[in-house]
Design a protein around this motif. Structure first.
Motif, PDB file in Angstrom:
ATOM      1  N   THR A 135      17.579  26.396  95.364  1.00  0.00           N
ATOM      2  CA  THR A 135      19.547  26.860  95.123  1.00  0.00           C
ATOM      3  C   THR A 135      20.688  25.832  95.402  1.00  0.00           C
ATOM      4  OG1 THR A 135      19.071  27.070  97.091  1.00  0.00           O
ATOM      5  CG2 THR A 135      19.010  29.119  96.965  1.00  0.00           C
ATOM      6  N   VAL A 136      21.528  26.416  94.848  1.00  0.00           N
ATOM      7  CA  VAL A 136      22.353  25.057  94.512  1.00  0.00           C
ATOM      8  C   VAL A 136      23.557  25.348  95.611  1.00  0.00           C
ATOM      9  CG1 VAL A 136      24.512  24.161  93.019  1.00  0.00           C
ATOM     10  CG2 VAL A 136      22.349  25.265  91.969  1.00  0.00           C
ATOM     11  N   GLY A 137      23.894  24.502  96.128  1.00  0.00           N
ATOM     12  CA  GLY A 137      24.868  24.007  97.638  1.00  0.00           C
ATOM     13  C   GLY A 137      26.383  23.607  96.638  1.00  0.00           C
ATOM     14  N   ALA A 138      27.664  24.157  97.117  1.00  0.00           N
ATOM     15  CA  ALA A 138      28.702  23.571  97.309  1.00  0.00           C
ATOM     16  C   ALA A 138      29.460  22.952  98.345  1.00  0.00           C
ATOM     17  CB  ALA A 138      29.945  24.232  96.512  1.00  0.00           C
ATOM     18  N   TRP A 139      30.094  22.192  98.721  1.00  0.00           N
ATOM     19  CA  TRP A 139      30.888  22.346  99.720  1.00  0.00           C
ATOM     20  C   TRP A 139      32.665  22.242  99.623  1.00  0.00           C
ATOM     21  CZ3 TRP A 139      33.658  17.624 101.769  1.00  0.00           C
ATOM     22  CH2 TRP A 139      33.458  17.555 103.335  1.00  0.00           C
ATOM     23  N   ALA A 140      33.197  23.474 100.518  1.00  0.00           N
ATOM     24  CA  ALA A 140      34.307  23.564  99.836  1.00  0.00           C
ATOM     25  C   ALA A 140      35.501  23.012 101.430  1.00  0.00           C
ATOM     26  CB  ALA A 140      34.853  24.941  99.479  1.00  0.00           C
ATOM     27  N   ILE A 141      35.692  21.948 101.319  1.00  0.00           N
ATOM     28  CA  ILE A 141      37.608  21.799 102.208  1.00  0.00           C
ATOM     29  C   ILE A 141      38.949  22.032 101.461  1.00  0.00           C
ATOM     30  CG2 ILE A 141      36.823  19.436 101.758  1.00  0.00           C
ATOM     31  CD1 ILE A 141      37.978  19.135 105.055  1.00  0.00           C
ATOM     32  N   THR A 142      38.947  21.268 100.269  1.00  0.00           N
ATOM     33  CA  THR A 142      40.134  20.590  98.646  1.00  0.00           C
ATOM     34  C   THR A 142      40.579  22.186  98.605  1.00  0.00           C
ATOM     35  OG1 THR A 142      38.826  18.915  98.421  1.00  0.00           O
ATOM     36  CG2 THR A 142      40.974  19.322  97.184  1.00  0.00           C
ATOM     37  N   GLU A 143      42.176  21.702  98.706  1.00  0.00           N
ATOM     38  CA  GLU A 143      43.163  23.302  98.747  1.00  0.00           C
ATOM     39  C   GLU A 143      44.203  22.681  97.531  1.00  0.00           C
ATOM     40  OE1 GLU A 143      44.419  25.557 101.124  1.00  0.00           O
ATOM     41  OE2 GLU A 143      41.554  25.928 102.785  1.00  0.00           O
ATOM     42  N   ALA A 150      43.953  17.302 103.656  1.00  0.00           N
ATOM     43  CA  ALA A 150      42.907  18.257 103.736  1.00  0.00           C
ATOM     44  C   ALA A 150      42.401  18.874 105.186  1.00  0.00           C
ATOM     45  CB  ALA A 150      41.575  17.907 103.996  1.00  0.00           C
ATOM     46  N   PHE A 151      43.268  18.477 106.247  1.00  0.00           N
ATOM     47  CA  PHE A 151      42.708  19.797 107.132  1.00  0.00           C
ATOM     48  C   PHE A 151      44.375  20.072 107.394  1.00  0.00           C
ATOM     49  CE2 PHE A 151      39.832  16.659 108.413  1.00  0.00           C
ATOM     50  CZ  PHE A 151      38.620  17.269 108.345  1.00  0.00           C
ATOM     51  N   GLY A 152      45.318  18.990 107.622  1.00  0.00           N
ATOM     52  CA  GLY A 152      46.564  19.792 107.940  1.00  0.00           C
ATOM     53  C   GLY A 152      47.063  20.460 106.619  1.00  0.00           C
ATOM     54  N   ASN A 170      41.990  29.512  99.203  1.00  0.00           N
ATOM     55  CA  ASN A 170      41.585  29.713  97.701  1.00  0.00           C
ATOM     56  C   ASN A 170      41.320  27.930  98.257  1.00  0.00           C
ATOM     57  OD1 ASN A 170      44.076  28.969  96.686  1.00  0.00           O
ATOM     58  ND2 ASN A 170      42.931  28.044  95.184  1.00  0.00           N
ATOM     59  N   LYS A 171      39.742  27.735  97.176  1.00  0.00           N
ATOM     60  CA  LYS A 171      39.626  26.213  97.386  1.00  0.00           C
ATOM     61  C   LYS A 171      39.377  25.789  95.484  1.00  0.00           C
ATOM     62  CE  LYS A 171      38.790  25.733 101.650  1.00  0.00           C
ATOM     63  NZ  LYS A 171      39.692  25.124 103.077  1.00  0.00           N
ATOM     64  N   THR A 172      39.636  24.927  95.247  1.00  0.00           N
ATOM     65  CA  THR A 172      39.780  23.496  94.518  1.00  0.00           C
ATOM     66  C   THR A 172      39.168  22.691  93.680  1.00  0.00           C
ATOM     67  OG1 THR A 172      41.012  23.775  92.112  1.00  0.00           O
ATOM     68  CG2 THR A 172      41.925  22.366  93.964  1.00  0.00           C
ATOM     69  N   PHE A 173      38.805  22.411  92.420  1.00  0.00           N
ATOM     70  CA  PHE A 173      37.995  20.889  92.948  1.00  0.00           C
ATOM     71  C   PHE A 173      36.858  20.923  93.794  1.00  0.00           C
ATOM     72  CE2 PHE A 173      42.632  18.947  92.752  1.00  0.00           C
ATOM     73  CZ  PHE A 173      42.657  19.329  91.559  1.00  0.00           C
TER      74      PHE A 173
END
Length: 407
Positions: A135-143, A150-152, A170-173
């Motif tokens: 299975t393929v994983g992704a890690w999504a924090i950027t918006e 990233a947090f603020g 939503n998340k991007t990149f």
């Protein structure tokens, strides 16, 4: 002083054979986006027995956590932080950087976050497929509106609904986003308290699966470089998340603390950039030396001209410096000496800048040919530039380094 072991060099030579046979003939398809990288990665895992190693290592790790195995027994997990992992990353990066990005995000960030923060039940549920790349994983924090903040600047949020959470935003990149089976998603907890500044709200991490109602994965973006790695957006429209998908399964354990979890991943990702930079530098160096020996002007090989020699010499200096950074990280990781976020940012800042400078100098050395896609240094220059933005822009690395120095 650290050096590549005989085992590392044997693996490197075998890997180069695989790359020549299975990767280089497909670079144009990978770069156009017509061929997603996942089947090639799976073939790599099968050829070198990496899936079996990962499966065996995970089973031993889970057995220890369950109390079914001696605590001193070591696993044989294949780690990207070890020397063989660095060899793998750097060799692939010199030919198709996106392959490594897709592999690294799935294995290092998605699986790595579940390893370090997940409960035993979560590890048993999601890791077997991720560590073997089934299975393929992704890690999504950027918006879209956050970037380096990233947090603020995070606007994706969850609200409690009984024992569940409802996710919107939503998340991007997002690397692997268009095709990911498993996604680690970070979101702010909105409890409806208007007195709490949005920037200061708690960040939680969740594990989502492809096909969940309300989750949409966009088609891949068109990019300047790193085109063999699909990058896209994730959209969340009232996605219902049960508590077993909350990383750590409780908000009070510390494991679900999204900020702490993400910072751990930032450091690992930025250390990895040095390995990728080394791969691009090595390939540019190799191609430039070959070209300097074969290209003739005024009846002489251009390698005999002093300005060309200067370019080659500066590439060699960059290669040695970045390789020494990588060696230092390997030694410290093996010794259990944790590399701080500030140090990881320094490695990322220097190595990505060095890779970009070397790649641009390679284009210049090739002259008009260097501007043509046929000669590959053009691709390497585009890929190298992405490393100055990927895993946090180089500008934000300066801030992290300075914070580490000033305390």
């Amino acid at each position: 002083m650290y050096e590549w072991s005989d085992t590392d060099l044997m693996f490197r030579d075998a890997l180069r054979g695989f790359i020549d046979k299975e990767v280089r003939p497909h670079v144009d398809e990978l770069e156009s986006g017509a061929l997603p990288p996942f089947d090639i990665i799976r073939k790599l895992y099968s050829t070198f027995g990496l899936a079996d190693m990962a499966r065996e290592g995970l089973e031993k790790s889970l057995a220890r956590e369950r109390g079914d195995a001696p605590s001193g027994e070591k696993s044989s997990a294949f780690s990207g932080a070890g020397s063989m992992g660095v060899v793998l990353n750097s060799e692939l990066a010199g030919v198709s950087l996106g392959l490594v990005a897709s592999l690294g995000v799935s294995l290092g960030l998605a699986a790595g976050t579940i390893r370090s923060r997940g409960t035993l039940a979560q590890k048993e549920r999601w890791l077997p497929g991720l560590v073997t790349f089934e299975t393929v994983g992704a890690w999504a924090i950027t918006e879209p509106d956050s970037g380096s903040d990233a947090f603020g600047g995070m606007k994706s949020y969850v609200r409690r609904d009984g024992d569940d959470y409802i996710l919107n935003g939503n998340k991007t990149f997002i690397t692997n986003g268009p095709y990911a089976d498993v996604m680690i998603v970070y979101a702010k907890l909105d409890e409806g308290d208007a007195s709490v500044d949005r920037r200061d709200r708690k960040v939680l991490a969740f594990i989502l699966d492809k096909g969940m109602e309300g989750l949409t994965q966009s088609p891949p973006f068109k990019k300047m470089g790193m085109n063999s790695s699909p990058t896209g957006e994730l959209f969340f429209d009232n996605v219902r998340i049960t508590k077993d998908r909350l990383l750590g399964e409780t908000e009070d354990s510390g494991k679900s603390d999204g900020k702490s979890s993400a910072k751990e991943s930032f450091a690992a990702e930025r250390i990895g950039i040095a390995s990728l930079s080394l791969g691009i530098i090595n390939e540019c160096h190799r191609l430039s030396i070959e070209y300097a020996k074969s290209r003739k002007l005024w009846g002489r090989e251009i390698g005999q001209f002093q300005l060309i020699q200067l370019k080659l010499a500066e590439m060699e200096v960059a290669r040695i410096n970045v390789q020494n950074m990588v060696f230092n990280a390997i030694e410290r990781t093996a010794a259990g000496d944790k590399v701080s976020l500030a140090e990881a940012s320094a490695m990322k800042l220097y190595s990505s800048r060095a890779a970009t400078e070397v790649a641009m100098e390679a284009v210049q050395l090739f002259g008009g040919n260097g501007y043509m896609a046929e000669y590959r240094v053009e691709q390497l220059a585009r890929d190298a530039k992405s490393l100055m933005i990927y895993a946090g822009s180089n500008e934000i690395q300066v801030t992290h380094i300075a914070k580490g120095l000033l305390g």
